[in-house]
Design a protein around this motif. Structure first.
Motif, PDB file in Angstrom:
ATOM      1  N   MET A 171       0.833  -1.209   0.000  1.00 43.32           N
ATOM      2  CA  MET A 171       0.000   0.000   0.000  1.00 43.32           C
ATOM      3  C   MET A 171       0.868   1.260   0.000  1.00 43.32           C
ATOM      4  SD  MET A 171      -3.122   1.022  -0.091  1.00 43.32           S
ATOM      5  CE  MET A 171      -4.090   2.493   0.218  1.00 43.32           C
ATOM      6  N   ALA A 172       1.940   1.232   0.827  1.00 41.51           N
ATOM      7  CA  ALA A 172       2.833   2.388   0.882  1.00 41.51           C
ATOM      8  C   ALA A 172       3.484   2.637  -0.466  1.00 41.51           C
ATOM      9  CB  ALA A 172       3.898   2.169   1.952  1.00 41.51           C
ATOM     10  N   MET A 173       3.801   1.556  -1.171  1.00 42.48           N
ATOM     11  CA  MET A 173       4.422   1.704  -2.485  1.00 42.48           C
ATOM     12  C   MET A 173       3.477   2.359  -3.480  1.00 42.48           C
ATOM     13  SD  MET A 173       7.496   0.796  -2.218  1.00 42.48           S
ATOM     14  CE  MET A 173       7.909   0.766  -3.958  1.00 42.48           C
ATOM     15  N   GLU A 174       2.159   2.116  -3.335  1.00 44.01           N
ATOM     16  CA  GLU A 174       1.190   2.741  -4.228  1.00 44.01           C
ATOM     17  C   GLU A 174       1.197   4.258  -4.060  1.00 44.01           C
ATOM     18  OE1 GLU A 174      -2.649   1.080  -3.793  1.00 44.01           O
ATOM     19  OE2 GLU A 174      -2.048  -0.954  -4.374  1.00 44.01           O
ATOM     20  N   TRP A 175       1.311   4.723  -2.814  1.00 40.96           N
ATOM     21  CA  TRP A 175       1.339   6.165  -2.566  1.00 40.96           C
ATOM     22  C   TRP A 175       2.614   6.807  -3.104  1.00 40.96           C
ATOM     23  CZ3 TRP A 175      -2.915   8.570  -1.614  1.00 40.96           C
ATOM     24  CH2 TRP A 175      -3.934   7.950  -0.894  1.00 40.96           C
ATOM     25  N   LEU A 176       3.667   6.026  -3.208  1.00 39.57           N
ATOM     26  CA  LEU A 176       4.938   6.541  -3.719  1.00 39.57           C
ATOM     27  C   LEU A 176       5.098   6.341  -5.217  1.00 39.57           C
ATOM     28  CD1 LEU A 176       7.315   5.252  -0.884  1.00 39.57           C
ATOM     29  CD2 LEU A 176       6.459   7.588  -1.212  1.00 39.57           C
ATOM     30  N   GLN A 177       4.072   5.789  -5.845  1.00 43.79           N
ATOM     31  CA  GLN A 177       4.144   5.508  -7.279  1.00 43.79           C
ATOM     32  C   GLN A 177       4.282   6.810  -8.076  1.00 43.79           C
ATOM     33  OE1 GLN A 177       0.826   3.235  -8.695  1.00 43.79           O
ATOM     34  NE2 GLN A 177       1.298   3.592 -10.859  1.00 43.79           N
ATOM     35  N   PRO A 178       5.254   6.886  -8.992  1.00 45.46           N
ATOM     36  CA  PRO A 178       5.435   8.098  -9.799  1.00 45.46           C
ATOM     37  C   PRO A 178       4.242   8.350 -10.719  1.00 45.46           C
ATOM     38  CG  PRO A 178       7.386   6.687  -9.883  1.00 45.46           C
ATOM     39  CD  PRO A 178       6.299   5.881  -9.253  1.00 45.46           C
ATOM     40  N   VAL A 179       3.966   9.626 -10.963  1.00 42.26           N
ATOM     41  CA  VAL A 179       2.866  10.039 -11.835  1.00 42.26           C
ATOM     42  C   VAL A 179       3.427  10.945 -12.925  1.00 42.26           C
ATOM     43  CG1 VAL A 179       0.663  11.257 -11.981  1.00 42.26           C
ATOM     44  CG2 VAL A 179       1.199   9.894  -9.943  1.00 42.26           C
ATOM     45  N   ASP A 180       3.109  10.645 -14.161  1.00 44.64           N
ATOM     46  CA  ASP A 180       3.570  11.461 -15.287  1.00 44.64           C
ATOM     47  C   ASP A 180       2.361  11.823 -16.144  1.00 44.64           C
ATOM     48  OD1 ASP A 180       4.802  12.699 -17.364  1.00 44.64           O
ATOM     49  OD2 ASP A 180       6.025  11.000 -17.999  1.00 44.64           O
ATOM     50  N   LEU A 181       1.817  13.002 -15.919  1.00 46.34           N
ATOM     51  CA  LEU A 181       0.581  13.412 -16.582  1.00 46.34           C
ATOM     52  C   LEU A 181       0.754  14.603 -17.512  1.00 46.34           C
ATOM     53  CD1 LEU A 181      -1.914  13.234 -13.553  1.00 46.34           C
ATOM     54  CD2 LEU A 181      -1.557  11.508 -15.330  1.00 46.34           C
ATOM     55  N   TYR A 182       1.879  15.281 -17.451  1.00 43.24           N
ATOM     56  CA  TYR A 182       1.990  16.575 -18.127  1.00 43.24           C
ATOM     57  C   TYR A 182       3.144  16.613 -19.110  1.00 43.24           C
ATOM     58  CZ  TYR A 182      -1.100  17.498 -14.265  1.00 43.24           C
ATOM     59  OH  TYR A 182      -2.132  17.415 -13.369  1.00 43.24           O
ATOM     60  N   CYS A 183       2.979  17.429 -20.121  1.00 43.35           N
ATOM     61  CA  CYS A 183       3.926  17.532 -21.211  1.00 43.35           C
ATOM     62  C   CYS A 183       5.321  17.914 -20.722  1.00 43.35           C
ATOM     63  CB  CYS A 183       3.421  18.567 -22.224  1.00 43.35           C
ATOM     64  SG  CYS A 183       4.576  18.942 -23.551  1.00 43.35           S
ATOM     65  N   GLU A 184       5.397  18.805 -19.761  1.00 43.76           N
ATOM     66  CA  GLU A 184       6.692  19.341 -19.352  1.00 43.76           C
ATOM     67  C   GLU A 184       7.573  18.298 -18.681  1.00 43.76           C
ATOM     68  OE1 GLU A 184       8.584  23.176 -16.967  1.00 43.76           O
ATOM     69  OE2 GLU A 184       6.619  22.411 -16.397  1.00 43.76           O
ATOM     70  N   ARG A 185       6.982  17.293 -18.038  1.00 41.67           N
ATOM     71  CA  ARG A 185       7.805  16.312 -17.314  1.00 41.67           C
ATOM     72  C   ARG A 185       8.552  15.446 -18.319  1.00 41.67           C
ATOM     73  NH1 ARG A 185       9.147  14.255 -12.554  1.00 41.67           N
ATOM     74  NH2 ARG A 185       8.069  15.986 -11.561  1.00 41.67           N
ATOM     75  N   PHE A 186       9.843  15.642 -18.383  1.00 43.62           N
ATOM     76  CA  PHE A 186      10.678  14.933 -19.347  1.00 43.62           C
ATOM     77  C   PHE A 186      11.511  13.822 -18.704  1.00 43.62           C
ATOM     78  CE2 PHE A 186      12.553  18.996 -18.050  1.00 43.62           C
ATOM     79  CZ  PHE A 186      13.709  18.577 -17.414  1.00 43.62           C
ATOM     80  N   GLY A 187      11.302  13.569 -17.431  1.00 43.03           N
ATOM     81  CA  GLY A 187      12.019  12.503 -16.754  1.00 43.03           C
ATOM     82  C   GLY A 187      11.790  12.579 -15.257  1.00 43.03           C
ATOM     83  N   PRO A 188      12.407  11.682 -14.483  1.00 44.62           N
ATOM     84  CA  PRO A 188      12.247  11.710 -13.025  1.00 44.62           C
ATOM     85  C   PRO A 188      13.023  12.868 -12.405  1.00 44.62           C
ATOM     86  CG  PRO A 188      13.837  10.040 -13.655  1.00 44.62           C
ATOM     87  CD  PRO A 188      13.267  10.581 -14.940  1.00 44.62           C
ATOM     88  N   GLY A 189      12.700  13.174 -11.162  1.00 42.69           N
ATOM     89  CA  GLY A 189      13.439  14.212 -10.447  1.00 42.69           C
ATOM     90  C   GLY A 189      12.559  15.362 -10.013  1.00 42.69           C
ATOM     91  N   LEU A 190      12.994  16.058  -8.972  1.00 45.39           N
ATOM     92  CA  LEU A 190      12.214  17.150  -8.406  1.00 45.39           C
ATOM     93  C   LEU A 190      12.108  18.353  -9.343  1.00 45.39           C
ATOM     94  CD1 LEU A 190      13.510  17.132  -4.712  1.00 45.39           C
ATOM     95  CD2 LEU A 190      11.427  16.091  -5.615  1.00 45.39           C
ATOM     96  N   LEU A 191      13.066  18.535 -10.228  1.00 43.94           N
ATOM     97  CA  LEU A 191      13.072  19.706 -11.098  1.00 43.94           C
ATOM     98  C   LEU A 191      12.697  19.358 -12.536  1.00 43.94           C
ATOM     99  CD1 LEU A 191      16.305  21.461  -9.779  1.00 43.94           C
ATOM    100  CD2 LEU A 191      13.929  21.868  -9.110  1.00 43.94           C
ATOM    101  N   ALA A 192      11.968  18.271 -12.712  1.00 43.49           N
ATOM    102  CA  ALA A 192      11.583  17.843 -14.058  1.00 43.49           C
ATOM    103  C   ALA A 192      10.431  18.661 -14.632  1.00 43.49           C
ATOM    104  CB  ALA A 192      11.216  16.360 -14.062  1.00 43.49           C
ATOM    105  N   GLU A 193       9.730  19.424 -13.777  1.00 40.98           N
ATOM    106  CA  GLU A 193       8.643  20.296 -14.250  1.00 40.98           C
ATOM    107  C   GLU A 193       8.882  21.708 -13.704  1.00 40.98           C
ATOM    108  OE1 GLU A 193       4.535  18.781 -13.957  1.00 40.98           O
ATOM    109  OE2 GLU A 193       5.417  16.882 -13.289  1.00 40.98           O
ATOM    110  N   PRO A 194       9.892  22.402 -14.153  1.00 36.06           N
ATOM    111  CA  PRO A 194      10.228  23.701 -13.554  1.00 36.06           C
ATOM    112  C   PRO A 194       9.132  24.747 -13.687  1.00 36.06           C
ATOM    113  CG  PRO A 194      11.505  23.299 -15.552  1.00 36.06           C
ATOM    114  CD  PRO A 194      10.851  22.018 -15.196  1.00 36.06           C
ATOM    115  N   LEU A 195       8.546  24.886 -14.868  1.00 34.66           N
ATOM    116  CA  LEU A 195       7.499  25.898 -15.043  1.00 34.66           C
ATOM    117  C   LEU A 195       6.228  25.520 -14.294  1.00 34.66           C
ATOM    118  CD1 LEU A 195       7.801  26.967 -18.798  1.00 34.66           C
ATOM    119  CD2 LEU A 195       8.730  28.070 -16.765  1.00 34.66           C
ATOM    120  N   ASN A 196       5.855  24.245 -14.350  1.00 39.80           N
ATOM    121  CA  ASN A 196       4.663  23.804 -13.632  1.00 39.80           C
ATOM    122  C   ASN A 196       4.819  23.991 -12.128  1.00 39.80           C
ATOM    123  OD1 ASN A 196       3.460  23.072 -16.017  1.00 39.80           O
ATOM    124  ND2 ASN A 196       3.780  20.866 -15.761  1.00 39.80           N
ATOM    125  N   ALA A 197       6.021  23.778 -11.627  1.00 37.69           N
ATOM    126  CA  ALA A 197       6.256  23.934 -10.188  1.00 37.69           C
ATOM    127  C   ALA A 197       6.303  25.405  -9.782  1.00 37.69           C
ATOM    128  CB  ALA A 197       7.557  23.233  -9.800  1.00 37.69           C
TER     129      ALA A 197
END
Length: 226
Positions: free
Chosen positions: A1-27
């Motif tokens: 269950m904990a792993m489900e909450w930590l599951q990565p989500v990629d829904l937006y055009c700007e996200r080009f990979g993993p990482g905290l700064l992968a969506e700079p404008l969206n953030a």
């Protein structure tokens, strides 16, 4: 269950990979919500003077800033738990706004004003019935809020209450922001940054206008203190 909450989500055009700064404008664009919440909170004492600002209005201003914080978390961590924070913060503002509209504009006492929340939910079921949940790049979930805002505008205009024009502007701007959110993935091949960041910026304006309209429509006549 904990792993489900930590599951990565990629829904937006700007996200080009993993990482905290992968969506700079969206953030970063979520700072607009924080600034909008601060601006609304700072302006309301001037609008309500000489009376104090109702606590519920201050809470709504805080919710605007909270949306920015939770959405910012979602567009940096991009996990299911952060996505739920984003959704819940938006729902908190929308349903709280509907309840305050019922209380301060429709003059319904608090013991009954809460009915505005299930009424808004029922409106959402009706409005979204012709669509699938993923239609319009997921923006179909925001059509009930647009419908409610439009109905509030018509109600204020029909009753010739202050704030109708501000509500109308908020509804028009919200329609534009929904359109931009809807084409985020479709425009991705031509515009690598997508359009979701514009959804954030415009919606900060939408919420500021909606709160301004609510204050104008719901503050009532200023008492004569002479």
């Amino acid at each position: 269950m904990a792993m489900e909450w930590l599951q990565p989500v990629d829904l937006y055009c700007e996200r080009f990979g993993p990482g905290l700064l992968a969506e700079p404008l969206n953030a970063l664009s979520n700072l607009a919500f924080v600034l909008a919440g601060v601006w609304v909170a700072a302006r309301m004492p001037l609008a309500f003077a000489p009376r104090p600002v109702p606590l519920s209005f201050n809470l709504l201003a805080g919710c605007i800033a909270l949306i920015g914080i939770c959405s910012g978390a979602f567009h940096t961590f991009a996990t299911r738990w952060a996505g739920w924070l984003d959704v819940l913060s938006i729902a908190l503002f929308i349903y709280g706004f509907a309840i305050c509209f019922a209380r301060y504009v429709l003059d319904i006492r608090w013991s009954l004003a809460w009915i505005a929340a299930p009424a808004l939910w029922a409106l959402g079921v009706f409005v979204t019935a012709p669509f699938e949940s993923g239609d319009l790049n997921g923006s179909v979930d925001y059509l009930p809020a647009l419908a409610a805002l439009s109905l509030m505008t018509l109600g204020l205009a029909f009753r010739r209450r202050p704030g109708a024009a501000v509500f109308a502007l908020a509804a028009a701007l919200f329609a534009v922001s929904i359109a931009l959110r809807s084409v985020d993935q479709a425009w991705c091949s031509r515009w690598v940054w997508g359009t979701h960041w514009a959804w954030h910026l415009l919606n900060a304006g939408v919420l500021s206008l909606a709160m301004t309209g609510l204050v104008l429509a719901g503050r009532g006549p200023i008492p004569d203190i002479r």
